[in-house]
Design a protein around this motif. Structure first.
Motif, PDB file in Angstrom:
ATOM      1  N   VAL A 113       5.349   2.320 -20.963  1.00  0.00           N
ATOM      2  CA  VAL A 113       5.182   0.832 -20.383  1.00  0.00           C
ATOM      3  C   VAL A 113       5.783   0.428 -21.365  1.00  0.00           C
ATOM      4  N   ASN A 114       6.170  -1.256 -21.857  1.00  0.00           N
ATOM      5  CA  ASN A 114       5.351  -2.303 -22.394  1.00  0.00           C
ATOM      6  C   ASN A 114       4.534  -3.218 -22.025  1.00  0.00           C
ATOM      7  N   LEU A 115       3.382  -3.347 -22.843  1.00  0.00           N
ATOM      8  CA  LEU A 115       2.524  -3.908 -22.231  1.00  0.00           C
ATOM      9  C   LEU A 115       2.163  -5.061 -23.268  1.00  0.00           C
ATOM     10  N   LEU A 116       2.403  -6.477 -22.860  1.00  0.00           N
ATOM     11  CA  LEU A 116       2.471  -7.652 -23.607  1.00  0.00           C
ATOM     12  C   LEU A 116       1.220  -8.485 -23.381  1.00  0.00           C
ATOM     13  N   ARG A 137      -4.076 -12.613 -20.239  1.00  0.00           N
ATOM     14  CA  ARG A 137      -2.899 -12.200 -19.293  1.00  0.00           C
ATOM     15  C   ARG A 137      -2.508 -11.282 -19.759  1.00  0.00           C
ATOM     16  N   HIS A 138      -1.912 -10.117 -19.091  1.00  0.00           N
ATOM     17  CA  HIS A 138      -1.591  -8.553 -19.410  1.00  0.00           C
ATOM     18  C   HIS A 138      -0.175  -8.567 -18.283  1.00  0.00           C
ATOM     19  N   ASP A 139       0.962  -8.406 -19.242  1.00  0.00           N
ATOM     20  CA  ASP A 139       2.377  -8.193 -18.321  1.00  0.00           C
ATOM     21  C   ASP A 139       2.791  -6.347 -18.788  1.00  0.00           C
ATOM     22  N   PHE A 140       3.016  -5.926 -17.738  1.00  0.00           N
ATOM     23  CA  PHE A 140       3.987  -4.632 -17.541  1.00  0.00           C
ATOM     24  C   PHE A 140       4.715  -4.206 -17.260  1.00  0.00           C
ATOM     25  N   SER A 141       5.583  -3.910 -18.020  1.00  0.00           N
ATOM     26  CA  SER A 141       7.270  -3.590 -17.800  1.00  0.00           C
ATOM     27  C   SER A 141       7.203  -1.978 -18.081  1.00  0.00           C
ATOM     28  N   PRO A 142       7.723  -1.698 -16.200  1.00  0.00           N
ATOM     29  CA  PRO A 142       7.602  -1.809 -15.480  1.00  0.00           C
ATOM     30  C   PRO A 142       6.415  -2.037 -15.341  1.00  0.00           C
ATOM     31  N   PRO A 143       6.359  -2.604 -14.116  1.00  0.00           N
ATOM     32  CA  PRO A 143       4.994  -2.921 -12.482  1.00  0.00           C
ATOM     33  C   PRO A 143       3.848  -1.090 -12.288  1.00  0.00           C
ATOM     34  N   LEU A 144       3.595  -1.523 -12.642  1.00  0.00           N
ATOM     35  CA  LEU A 144       1.937  -0.340 -12.374  1.00  0.00           C
ATOM     36  C   LEU A 144       1.973   0.006 -10.665  1.00  0.00           C
ATOM     37  N   TYR A 145       2.316   1.064 -10.201  1.00  0.00           N
ATOM     38  CA  TYR A 145       2.110   1.238  -9.403  1.00  0.00           C
ATOM     39  C   TYR A 145       1.186   2.709  -8.772  1.00  0.00           C
ATOM     40  N   LYS A 146      -0.159   2.608  -8.365  1.00  0.00           N
ATOM     41  CA  LYS A 146      -0.029   4.487  -7.741  1.00  0.00           C
ATOM     42  C   LYS A 146      -0.258   4.218  -6.144  1.00  0.00           C
ATOM     43  N   VAL A 147      -0.218   5.556  -5.678  1.00  0.00           N
ATOM     44  CA  VAL A 147      -0.046   5.802  -4.878  1.00  0.00           C
ATOM     45  C   VAL A 147      -1.420   5.630  -4.188  1.00  0.00           C
ATOM     46  N   LYS A 159       2.894  -6.343 -11.872  1.00  0.00           N
ATOM     47  CA  LYS A 159       3.568  -7.170 -13.268  1.00  0.00           C
ATOM     48  C   LYS A 159       2.480  -7.100 -13.836  1.00  0.00           C
ATOM     49  N   ASN A 160       1.527  -8.681 -13.229  1.00  0.00           N
ATOM     50  CA  ASN A 160       0.949  -9.536 -13.497  1.00  0.00           C
ATOM     51  C   ASN A 160      -0.618  -9.570 -13.330  1.00  0.00           C
ATOM     52  N   LEU A 161      -1.641  -9.596 -14.879  1.00  0.00           N
ATOM     53  CA  LEU A 161      -2.828  -9.278 -14.137  1.00  0.00           C
ATOM     54  C   LEU A 161      -3.437 -10.559 -15.163  1.00  0.00           C
ATOM     55  N   ILE A 162      -4.027 -11.397 -14.490  1.00  0.00           N
ATOM     56  CA  ILE A 162      -4.928 -12.668 -15.387  1.00  0.00           C
ATOM     57  C   ILE A 162      -5.961 -12.867 -15.529  1.00  0.00           C
ATOM     58  N   GLY A 163      -7.089 -13.010 -16.080  1.00  0.00           N
ATOM     59  CA  GLY A 163      -8.479 -13.014 -15.946  1.00  0.00           C
ATOM     60  C   GLY A 163      -8.622 -14.154 -16.314  1.00  0.00           C
ATOM     61  N   ALA A 164      -9.464 -14.671 -16.149  1.00  0.00           N
ATOM     62  CA  ALA A 164     -10.482 -15.910 -16.414  1.00  0.00           C
ATOM     63  C   ALA A 164     -12.245 -15.740 -17.037  1.00  0.00           C
ATOM     64  N   SER A 165     -12.629 -15.927 -18.245  1.00  0.00           N
ATOM     65  CA  SER A 165     -14.276 -16.067 -17.654  1.00  0.00           C
ATOM     66  C   SER A 165     -14.874 -16.305 -18.194  1.00  0.00           C
TER      67      SER A 165
END
Length: 304
Positions: A113-116, A137-147, A159-165
């Protein structure tokens, strides 16, 4: 001069109270009843042997008068099992954190998994208070998926996870307040707020309240709480430290918490409580004795 930190290579990022990301060491509930606040520089060098909790790239902290500006970027690989049934859109399972590559499957998962990651923080600092804004901001390639299971149906997938605080810390008389409020890109929220005070020359008190939505998403989080995830939890904590002379210190805390949604091996909303008391005896600078007693009540599925 104005450049306070410059990171090239492997480094950690620590923001606010850990609701967005905190990769350095941080205390949770333990023998130190007063050690509930996350403190440290945003950028730190990574010196551990672990292969997960760090970024790889460049970061800088620049001071302009009372403003501290931090920007960072990272590109690295993580371990995960890849579901390649669909060749056009492969999916990655849970991120592996052990760092072991001993078997054929572990070797196959290595670096799959590539994490940018990019982000920044702006802090306005005064003598007795500060306030900050953070984003990541995190970009995952390939996207994450849980059963999907009932207990994890609100976990992050995609694929994209963004957070602000926004975080703060301030002194008012002899009370030190701190806290952080965060939101992920699904508009779920997380909040932690606490305080430290001295009510007598030998008595210190601490308190904290936390509320993490069941669908709040964060990566590399390490906030104050009872579980490893910053999600699906509310709780109240109170601690006390009593110094009985120069040699003896007694510390205690009580923590009441609740999970409003299911958890692993808990097929219903659950609550719990933890109580602890410890004594530290230091007859000299080179010797320390500690006795600690803790009691915890929690819930779990019953085996029939």
């Amino acid at each position: 001069k104005n450049i306070k930190a410059l990171a090239l290579g492997d480094y950690t990022v620590n923001m606010g109270q850990g609701l967005l990301t905190w990769q350095s060491h941080a205390y949770s509930k333990g023998a130190g009843a007063m050690m509930i606040k996350r403190e440290g520089d945003v950028l730190k060098p990574y010196t551990s042997s672990g292969e997960v909790y760090f970024f790889r790239g460049v970061g800088i902290t620049y001071q302009l008068n009372n403003f501290h500006l931090t920007f960072f970027g990272s590109l690295r690989k993580l371990d995960a099992a890849i579901d390649s049934a669909d060749i056009e859109t492969p999916l990655a399972g849970s991120i592996g954190t052990s760092g072991y590559h001993r078997t054929a499957s572990e070797l196959a998962n290595k670096g799959s998994v590539n994490l940018l990651t990019v982000g920044g923080a702006i802090k306005y600092q005064r003598q007795r208070w500060h306030v900050g804004l953070n984003i990541i901001r995190h970009d995952f390639s390939p996207p994450l998926y849980k059963v999907q299971q009932p207990y994890n149906q609100f976990d992050f997938t995609g694929k994209n996870l963004i957070g602000a605080s926004t975080d703060f810390a301030a002194y008012w008389k002899n009370v030190h307040f701190f806290g952080e409020w965060a939101a992920s890109n699904n508009l779920a929220r997380a909040l932690v707020i606490g305080g430290l005070t001295t009510i007598a020359p030998t008595v210190d008190l601490s308190f904290a309240y936390r509320s993490y939505s069941k669908d709040y998403h964060g990566f590399f989080t390490n906030s104050f709480g009872n579980y490893y995830q910053t999600a699906n939890e509310t709780g109240c904590y109170a601690g006390m430290a009593l110094r009985m002379g120069k040699m003896l210190t007694i510390e205690s805390f009580i923590d009441l918490y609740r999970s409003p949604w299911l958890r692993y091996r808990k097929n219903a909303p659950s609550n719990g409580a933890e109580y602890a008391v410890s004594g530290t005896y230091s007859p000299d600078k080179l010797t320390q004795y500690r006795l600690r007693c803790s009691y915890q009540v929690t819930r779990q599925n019953e085996t029939i």
